[in-house]
Design a protein around this motif. Sequence first.
Motif, PDB file in Angstrom:
ATOM      1  N   ALA A 176       0.845  -1.209   0.000  1.00  0.00           N
ATOM      2  CA  ALA A 176       0.000   0.000   0.000  1.00  0.00           C
ATOM      3  C   ALA A 176       0.869   1.244   0.000  1.00  0.00           C
ATOM      4  O   ALA A 176       0.618   2.208  -0.737  1.00  0.00           O
ATOM      5  CB  ALA A 176      -0.899  -0.023   1.243  1.00  0.00           C
ATOM      6  N   ALA A 177       1.955   1.194   0.788  1.00  0.00           N
ATOM      7  CA  ALA A 177       2.852   2.372   0.813  1.00  0.00           C
ATOM      8  C   ALA A 177       3.414   2.610  -0.588  1.00  0.00           C
ATOM      9  O   ALA A 177       3.391   3.742  -1.105  1.00  0.00           O
ATOM     10  CB  ALA A 177       3.980   2.111   1.813  1.00  0.00           C
ATOM     11  N   CYS A 197       0.998   4.255  -2.772  1.00  0.00           N
ATOM     12  CA  CYS A 197       0.856   5.706  -2.565  1.00  0.00           C
ATOM     13  C   CYS A 197       1.934   6.446  -3.331  1.00  0.00           C
ATOM     14  O   CYS A 197       1.670   7.409  -4.068  1.00  0.00           O
ATOM     15  CB  CYS A 197       1.018   6.007  -1.059  1.00  0.00           C
ATOM     16  SG  CYS A 197      -0.536   5.922  -0.218  1.00  0.00           S
ATOM     17  N   SER A 236       1.467   6.549  -7.040  1.00  0.00           N
ATOM     18  CA  SER A 236       0.274   7.212  -7.591  1.00  0.00           C
ATOM     19  C   SER A 236       0.641   8.568  -8.186  1.00  0.00           C
ATOM     20  O   SER A 236      -0.061   9.063  -9.064  1.00  0.00           O
ATOM     21  CB  SER A 236      -0.738   7.427  -6.450  1.00  0.00           C
ATOM     22  OG  SER A 236      -0.171   8.326  -5.534  1.00  0.00           O
ATOM     23  N   TYR A 237       1.768   9.173  -7.791  1.00  0.00           N
ATOM     24  CA  TYR A 237       2.089  10.490  -8.391  1.00  0.00           C
ATOM     25  C   TYR A 237       2.449  10.341  -9.861  1.00  0.00           C
ATOM     26  O   TYR A 237       1.841  10.969 -10.723  1.00  0.00           O
ATOM     27  CB  TYR A 237       3.191  11.164  -7.579  1.00  0.00           C
ATOM     28  CG  TYR A 237       2.709  11.506  -6.190  1.00  0.00           C
ATOM     29  CD1 TYR A 237       3.200  10.844  -5.062  1.00  0.00           C
ATOM     30  CD2 TYR A 237       1.677  12.438  -6.012  1.00  0.00           C
ATOM     31  CE1 TYR A 237       2.717  11.135  -3.807  1.00  0.00           C
ATOM     32  CE2 TYR A 237       1.185  12.723  -4.754  1.00  0.00           C
ATOM     33  CZ  TYR A 237       1.705  12.069  -3.652  1.00  0.00           C
ATOM     34  OH  TYR A 237       1.217  12.342  -2.400  1.00  0.00           O
ATOM     35  N   SER A 294      -6.400   0.983  -5.463  1.00  0.00           N
ATOM     36  CA  SER A 294      -5.876   0.676  -4.125  1.00  0.00           C
ATOM     37  C   SER A 294      -6.059  -0.806  -3.824  1.00  0.00           C
ATOM     38  O   SER A 294      -5.426  -1.344  -2.923  1.00  0.00           O
ATOM     39  CB  SER A 294      -6.586   1.515  -3.067  1.00  0.00           C
ATOM     40  OG  SER A 294      -7.938   1.645  -3.435  1.00  0.00           O
ATOM     41  N   ALA A 298      -3.085  -3.423  -3.717  1.00  0.00           N
ATOM     42  CA  ALA A 298      -2.274  -3.758  -2.537  1.00  0.00           C
ATOM     43  C   ALA A 298      -2.627  -5.150  -2.015  1.00  0.00           C
ATOM     44  O   ALA A 298      -1.800  -5.839  -1.435  1.00  0.00           O
ATOM     45  CB  ALA A 298      -2.517  -2.720  -1.436  1.00  0.00           C
TER      46      ALA A 298
END
Lengths: 217, 198, 357, 329
Positions: free
Chosen positions: A83-84, A87, A90-91, A109, A112
Amino acid sequence: MKKSLKNYREAMSRTRGIFAQNPVLIGGLALPIAIMGTTSLMNAVALSIAAFATIVPLMLVASTAGKYIPLNLRRTCYVLLAAAILCGVSYPIGKISPGIFDSLGIYYSLMAVNTILLYRTETYAHHASPLAAVVDGLRNSLGFSLVICVMAILREVVGKGTLWGRPVQTAIVLPSVLLPFFGFIFLGMCCAGAKGLSHLMKSRLIRDKLRGNMQGE
Amino acid sequence: MLNSILTFVALTFTAMVVENALFSRALATSKALILVRSKKELFLFGGSVTVMTTLSSLLSWVANYFTRQLGWNFQLRAVAFLCCICVVYQVLCAAMVLKWPKEYEQLKDILSLSALNSAVFGSLIISSMQNYSLAGTIGYGLGTGIGLTISLILVYVGRKNLAMSNVPKVFKGLPIVLIYIGILSLAIYGLIGHQLPS
Amino acid sequence: MIHYFSKGIVLEQNKEPALSRELAEFLDPSMPPKYRTGETGDISSVGPEKLIAIAKEAGIVDETDGQPLFEKLEKARYNKVQTLVADAIDDEPYISSQLCPSFQLTDQLIGGVELAQKIIGAQKSCIAIYRDIYGVGIKIPEKLGEIPIERISGTYPAEYRSKTIYQSRSTAVIGSCALIHLYRAVYEKRCQTTCFVTVAGDCVATPQNLEASIGMTVQQLLDHCGLSFEPKRVVVGGSMTGYAITDTKSTKITPMTRGIVAFREDFDEMNYTCIGCGRCAQVCPEGLSPYYIYKFVTARRYAMLRNFDINLCIGCGTCSYICPAKLDISSVIMRGKQEYENYLQDQLRRRQKDSAQ
Amino acid sequence: MKLTHRFPPHIRSRENNVTVMGDAVLALLPLYFMACFFYGPRAAALGILSVLVCFVSDLLCQKLAGRKIGVIDLSPVVTGLIIPLLLPASIPYSIVVVADLFAILVIKQPFGGLGQNIFNPAAGGLAFVTITWPNLVFRYTAPFEKLPLFGEITARLVASPAYQLKMGGIPYRDFTDMLFGNFPGPMGATNILVLATCLIFLVVRKSANGKAALAFLGTVTVFAFVFPRIDGARLQSVFYELCSGILLFGVVFFLNDPATSPKREASKIIYAAIAGAVTMLYRYFGGFEEGMVFAILLMNAFAWGIDMCCEQWISRERRKRLEKKSEKL
């Protein structure tokens, strides 16, 4: 090209994750993403980047440190780590197109928690060297993204009549192709196609081999 | 108080039938097809998903409330919900080890797979995205769990029937079950009639 | 009148040319009629045990179930059975080997029934005849002599069902031909060397009932009646439960054979795919569902047969008769019965082995 | 004398697969005459096209699956005849072709072809088409408007009584109009009297189960009587629920489809009763105006389960009866 059975088996074993044991079509892993995430090519490309970003590092982590953590703790660490990473990734993915996360919705999401992660790390990575685990992770995510992109292209062209946002001339537009039920049916047909293809290749090569032996004697 | 019960029941019903986790959102398909082989595993999987969703929806409502205050973007909030699930899972595992250590050893693998499951995580994200009230979130979680168990029963019965009929060689196994689930989700789609917010 | 529920099928009997034709004798010259020892004397003074000994010496066999007649009489006498039923139910098409002798040798049948009633000590006796025989030349009366006739109505496997109903009412069921042989053995001192056979089917030139001596081959009988066409299938026994033979010269007649049926054309379109119409489930007289049993037995999944009571199947053949896909359901189920027994034994053995470990 | 060996019984009934499927085709033909009477030759053209597409695709699939082709098999003809009857007469040809292909290629053949399919192919094809083009499928022309065989349809498109019921309105049609079917609706599903005679014909020919049809209609009337959609007039709502939409057509052809309905008589009745309730559920809360097609698809998944439960229950009863009988002896 008279490829003998041995060459075929060797080629298949070298590309184990992509064609022979494709995680989605033969292994049956990460099906929800293959069904719901492939409504447009943009989604598919975003998801495959996410797949590469999460599976490969996790296989490395699993093969190095994963063996020593007890079972329930190990799985939660993998999931939180994935999940980290998602994140972070995602940019760059946000740059593909502004509305990417709205059309993806929850399925970005969900990467993950997808089963390729949980099963490949358990079955393969724990008793493999880090290098082999990473290569296997690469192969699996490559196979995963290949299947997803092909399905996304077909579904988008038939469903919306556009490809990557730009309209494409198609014979008939069925808007219901983008719904979940057609995802299931289309994935079922793709699995059947993959199974049929491998049966066809094997049976033809075995027949050539037999015919080769007969002529040889 | 009354309308919270009403939202609870309404959301349980929608999550169970209309926005079914398996048929309308394809959430737990890969685990349903690999993990569920026998009737015992089916109810174990369904039960643990229901318990996980209801318990972790409590925590996720609180997390949702705070993250909305702090203004995190969507991905960060998703990580927060995942932490809620992992916390609840660890608490459950600790309780299991204390109370029934023998069963825990046998069911360790299935429990961990059915806890960290796309159905649980997906239902939490959806209920927080829609910003339901506390009763609504719990109702939605409960409905997802029960709806998933019912659809697993349907798939289990379907697989036994399919194993019996002579399906062409190419379609045997995974492909035919996927098509079976697809046609069932086509039937349930008749109830919805419009595209679901994904 | 005993009426049974509607399960089962109403069959087109086409008994006609054979039933109304004269019962002909066709004895094998090489086998002379055997006579028993002992004097004729006045029969009324002879006790029941003596009569059973006469039946034993004459070697009479009941044609419905193949048990020797004297055993059946002893058992009935021991159980003090109330009523005696002479079984003349010919519910299988083409076959009339019990009806024809009971109408053309009526006095011998009546004598035989009275003798059997005396042996068993039963108060009432009657003759059971199948009701749904349409287009029959002879008129079936209410009483034969003074023995009442009970008409068994209902659908095809009426003989089996009538037996189960009678057994539950403590009655003895004895074949009518055996009673005729009993009469001959007692009054004419003749042992049983002959049996009544119907020779019918669409290949036979003159379908008729024959009193043929036991041990003759099927070929002799067919030649005696004359063949107008080349038969594709020759069936020994009833047209629904008989078995097809491939070599007519070597199969011999036994007291159990009630009919020889020769068919001209073969079923060419056999074994379509089953369309799952469920007609066999509606028709099965035992209330089973042959569709699922057939499916599980062909797929070799015996674990699923637990709730389907395959051992209750009586092999009457109605499911194969009605099946539009012309599948051999009843023969597969009979084979499945045996395989299911083996499967259960394996399970038992494996469970014992596990518990032993 | 060359003799062949056959298993008993040696005489077989005259019915075979072709006659059983022939009954269904015979029951469908009068509906086509009525459709041609109301909407002109376009109905027949739709029927012929759909039958051709279904037959050819079924043949191709069987050849692909490697099964022997030689036996005349009418089941694709039945599917091909059913599909246009439930669509409006003014539907473009391409939609019927898509429905046929989906029905045969996706719903019938992967499950094993003729006797093995779990879902009703006609219902599946129609469900797919209703989802993809809801506005085209639920727009009907008024009867007695002769439609051109090809080319553009300029007739006025009207909503059917089922739509008015869904919207809460009262479809003011007098009694005889509804019975003879001269009101806008699907091509074959409006003439109630012809459908009733088809049902009686199939029941007499034993390919339809009378009790199952009564159970279905019973649950529908109970539902319509207890929760009328027309406020107040309960009997009127019962009449309109029965006559509007494709309910009676579904009873005759979807409920008694041999392959997809349960086999035992008792489970057929239970299956029909639950199907009635689910159909009404789809009509009240469903997203589309006519949910019968989706309800049938959902119920086909339950058919096998209902049959197995009935078998278990009946075998338990039978064992109890046998024990009682053996004690008595």
